[in-house]
Design an enzyme around this catalytic site. Structure first.
Site, PDB file in Angstrom:
ATOM      1  N   ASP A 166      -4.614   4.072   2.642  1.00  0.00           N
ATOM      2  CA  ASP A 166      -3.360   4.709   3.057  1.00  0.00           C
ATOM      3  C   ASP A 166      -2.483   5.090   1.855  1.00  0.00           C
ATOM      4  O   ASP A 166      -1.519   5.846   2.013  1.00  0.00           O
ATOM      5  CB  ASP A 166      -2.564   3.769   3.974  1.00  0.00           C
ATOM      6  N   GLY A 177      -2.884   5.679  15.665  1.00  0.00           N
ATOM      7  CA  GLY A 177      -4.306   5.380  15.805  1.00  0.00           C
ATOM      8  C   GLY A 177      -4.542   3.910  16.095  1.00  0.00           C
ATOM      9  O   GLY A 177      -5.460   3.552  16.841  1.00  0.00           O
ATOM     10  N   LYS A 201      -7.626  10.699   8.869  1.00  0.00           N
ATOM     11  CA  LYS A 201      -6.276  10.138   8.984  1.00  0.00           C
ATOM     12  C   LYS A 201      -5.351  11.109   9.736  1.00  0.00           C
ATOM     13  O   LYS A 201      -5.812  12.063  10.342  1.00  0.00           O
ATOM     14  CB  LYS A 201      -5.742   9.801   7.590  1.00  0.00           C
ATOM     15  N   GLN A 237      -9.560  -0.684  12.350  1.00  0.00           N
ATOM     16  CA  GLN A 237      -9.262  -0.341  13.747  1.00  0.00           C
ATOM     17  C   GLN A 237     -10.504  -0.494  14.605  1.00  0.00           C
ATOM     18  O   GLN A 237     -10.439  -1.012  15.724  1.00  0.00           O
ATOM     19  CB  GLN A 237      -8.703   1.083  13.829  1.00  0.00           C
ATOM     20  N   LYS A 287       3.192  -2.503   9.071  1.00  0.00           N
ATOM     21  CA  LYS A 287       2.880  -1.782  10.309  1.00  0.00           C
ATOM     22  C   LYS A 287       1.693  -2.421  11.033  1.00  0.00           C
ATOM     23  O   LYS A 287       1.755  -2.671  12.244  1.00  0.00           O
ATOM     24  CB  LYS A 287       2.593  -0.300   9.984  1.00  0.00           C
ATOM     25  N   SER A 331     -13.626   0.358   8.835  1.00  0.00           N
ATOM     26  CA  SER A 331     -12.398   0.630   9.583  1.00  0.00           C
ATOM     27  C   SER A 331     -11.925  -0.633  10.290  1.00  0.00           C
ATOM     28  O   SER A 331     -12.625  -1.176  11.152  1.00  0.00           O
ATOM     29  CB  SER A 331     -12.657   1.730  10.620  1.00  0.00           C
TER      30      SER A 331
HETATM   31  C1  S3P Z   1      -5.040   0.240  10.252  1.00  0.00           C
HETATM   32  C2  S3P Z   1      -6.267   0.500   9.682  1.00  0.00           C
HETATM   33  C3  S3P Z   1      -6.521   1.666   8.832  1.00  0.00           C
HETATM   34  C4  S3P Z   1      -5.240   2.311   8.322  1.00  0.00           C
HETATM   35  C5  S3P Z   1      -4.210   2.456   9.396  1.00  0.00           C
HETATM   36  C6  S3P Z   1      -3.875   1.102  10.012  1.00  0.00           C
HETATM   37  C7  S3P Z   1      -4.903  -0.952  11.107  1.00  0.00           C
HETATM   38  O1  S3P Z   1      -7.243   2.640   9.557  1.00  0.00           O
HETATM   39  O2  S3P Z   1      -5.505   3.563   7.740  1.00  0.00           O
HETATM   40  O3  S3P Z   1      -3.033   3.023   8.853  1.00  0.00           O
HETATM   41  O4  S3P Z   1      -3.765  -1.354  11.416  1.00  0.00           O
HETATM   42  O5  S3P Z   1      -5.933  -1.534  11.474  1.00  0.00           O
HETATM   43  P1  S3P Z   1      -8.848   2.557   9.725  1.00  0.00           P
HETATM   44  O6  S3P Z   1      -9.171   1.340  10.498  1.00  0.00           O
HETATM   45  O7  S3P Z   1      -9.233   3.805  10.472  1.00  0.00           O
HETATM   46  O8  S3P Z   1      -9.401   2.527   8.340  1.00  0.00           O
END
Ligand code: S3P
Length: 432
Positions: A319, A94, A346, A170, A22, A168
């Site tokens: 996750d 997110g 989450k 993200q 993903k 994080s």
């Molecule tokens: C993700 C980062 C994670 C993860 C999410 C996907 C990403 O979140 O939990 O399912 O693709 O960068 P966080 O960055 O909030 O830890």
């Protein structure tokens, strides 16, 4: 809301090609959309989250051809995105909301509003808003930027240094994407230990991005054709494969192989924890696809022991904690999960939702401020379990149902479409 009923199965056996990762699928679309040239992406995850990303970029004038797990992105270049003429809907994702906010923050002259479903609109956004504002971004949102909908007025992003307080990916990626169209070098320190797919993919597209220990440095490209388009095959998602790894380990008559799964060290904490718990795991056919390592993983019926999951490994399995909690419930002894406050941010508060489901299955479990304590009992009672619209909960409860006594009803099974639309078909393939 879809409900499904399950009973334990005598055997789990087979080989599964789990869907594309993903995180990598999102990035492959986003980064190629702002690249020069055309990219062909195969083994793309056609889950609802990644479809939200495709829809957002189409709304900004990017031509994206999508058929099943094949996607062609016709890049418009770093300055070529069109101002969207409506609100961008990120659905449940997110990653779409946070990475896109970062990218748009540096798109001077363009204005956008980003929103999502009720779950996404309840998740914390100050984590991106505050550091992006410090770099010069003009952002707003409900409660002074705490919650989506978020509005972005593209501005000139200045580089500088920022110490990430939470691990994080993200947040890290949002800042790197803002800096891509900025006027100076950005240096990130602190908790840069989240997944590193952004760093690997941008480097593969010719961007000057370097990691040295915990320091990540990005220099905005001076060259007008960077980033250049990058065709790739997306590795299988270890976060999806983890459901089958736990299913095989806790079931008394099981052997499941997941093929072509991403083995990026920032993603395989669950494999390390299951190994420490005594799971029978064989890793074979290790190879590299593009910038990412992949391998086949076979897991057999195992006798699991409790473990402690805390510290540096947490971002590498965050996750997977719902399904690891099911493994812990089937293990001997008390498992401790700590340093995992991020679970509360989450799709649901996964400390509360996981502990409630374990209680419903007859397991002694206690929520703590930063994790949970689970007393393994080697058995689970069938129960009625809610997904609360959280894809990873729906799949974790399905894994639990494969060994539970009596029947298990899962409420809201359609949530799996977010990250694993073929989950129920794959379950049918291996359940005998
Ligand atoms: C993700 C980062 C994670 C993860 C999410 C996907 C990403 O979140 O939990 O399912 O693709 O960068 P966080 O960055 O909030 O830890």
């Amino acid at each position: 809301m879809s409900d499904m009923q399950f009973v334990a199965v005598p055997q789990l056996r087979g080989t599964l090609d789990v869907p594309g990762d993903k995180s990598i699928s999102h990035r492959a679309v986003m980064f190629n959309a702002i690249a020069e040239g055309t990219a062909h992406i195969t083994h793309f995850l056609p889950g609802a989250d990644c479809l939200s990303t495709i829809a957002c970029f189409r709304a900004m004038g990017v031509q994206i051809d999508h058929h099943g797990d094949t996607v062609t992105v016709h890049g418009v270049g770093l300055r070529g995105l069109r101002e969207p003429n409506d609100v961008l809907d990120c659905g449940n994702s997110g990653t779409t909301l946070r990475l896109l906010t970062g990218l748009l923050a540096g798109q001077a002259g363009k204005y956008a509003v980003l929103t999502g479903d009720a779950s996404l609109r309840s998740r914390p956004q100050r984590r991106i808003i505050d550091p992006l504002r410090a770099l010069g971004a003009q952002l707003d949102g409900r409660n002074n930027g705490a919650l989506a909908p978020l509005s972005v007025r593209g501005a000139t992003i200045h580089g500088g240094a920022y110490e990430l307080p939470i691990a994080s990916a993200q947040v890290k990626s949002a800042l790197l994407l803002a800096a891509l169209s900025g006027d100076d070098v950005l240096t990130l320190t602190g908790r840069t230990d989240g997944r590193d797919h952004t760093e690997l993919m941008l480097a593969g597209m010719g961007i000057d991005i370097r990691t040295n220990g915990t320091t990540v440095t990005l220099s905005p490209p001076a060259h007008p054709v960077l980033p250049y388009a990058l065709s790739l095959r997306v590795p299988g998602d270890p976060s999806s494969a983890a459901f089958w790894w736990v299913a095989a380990a806790i079931h008394p008559n099981a052997e499941i192989t997941t093929t072509g799964v991403g083995m990026n060290p920032t993603r395989i904490g669950a494999l390390e924890v299951l190994t420490a718990m005594g799971a029978q795991i064989t890793i074979s056919n290790a190879r590299t696809e593009g910038s990412e390592p992949v391998a086949d993983v076979t897991v057999r019926s195992s006798s699991l022991q409790a473990t402690t999951i805390r510290g540096a490994i947490i971002p590498h399995l965050i996750d997977e904690i719902p399904v690891l909690a099911v493994a812990a419930a089937m293990a001997h002894g008390q498992t401790v999960i700590a340093d995992a406050q991020e679970l509360k941010a989450k799709e649901t508060d996964r400390i509360a939702t996981v502990v409630a489901a374990l209680h419903a299955m007859g397991v002694t479990a206690e929520a703590t401020d930063d994790g949970m304590l689970i007393t393994g009992r080697g058995a689970l009672n069938g129960a009625t379990l809610a997904s609360h619209g959280d894809h990873r909960l729906a799949m974790a409860w399905a894994v639990a149902s494969l060994v539970a006594t009596g029947s298990t009803t899962i409420q809201g099974t359609d949530a799996v479409d977010v990250s694993y639309p073929g989950f129920w078909r794959d379950l049918q393939l291996i359940a005998r």
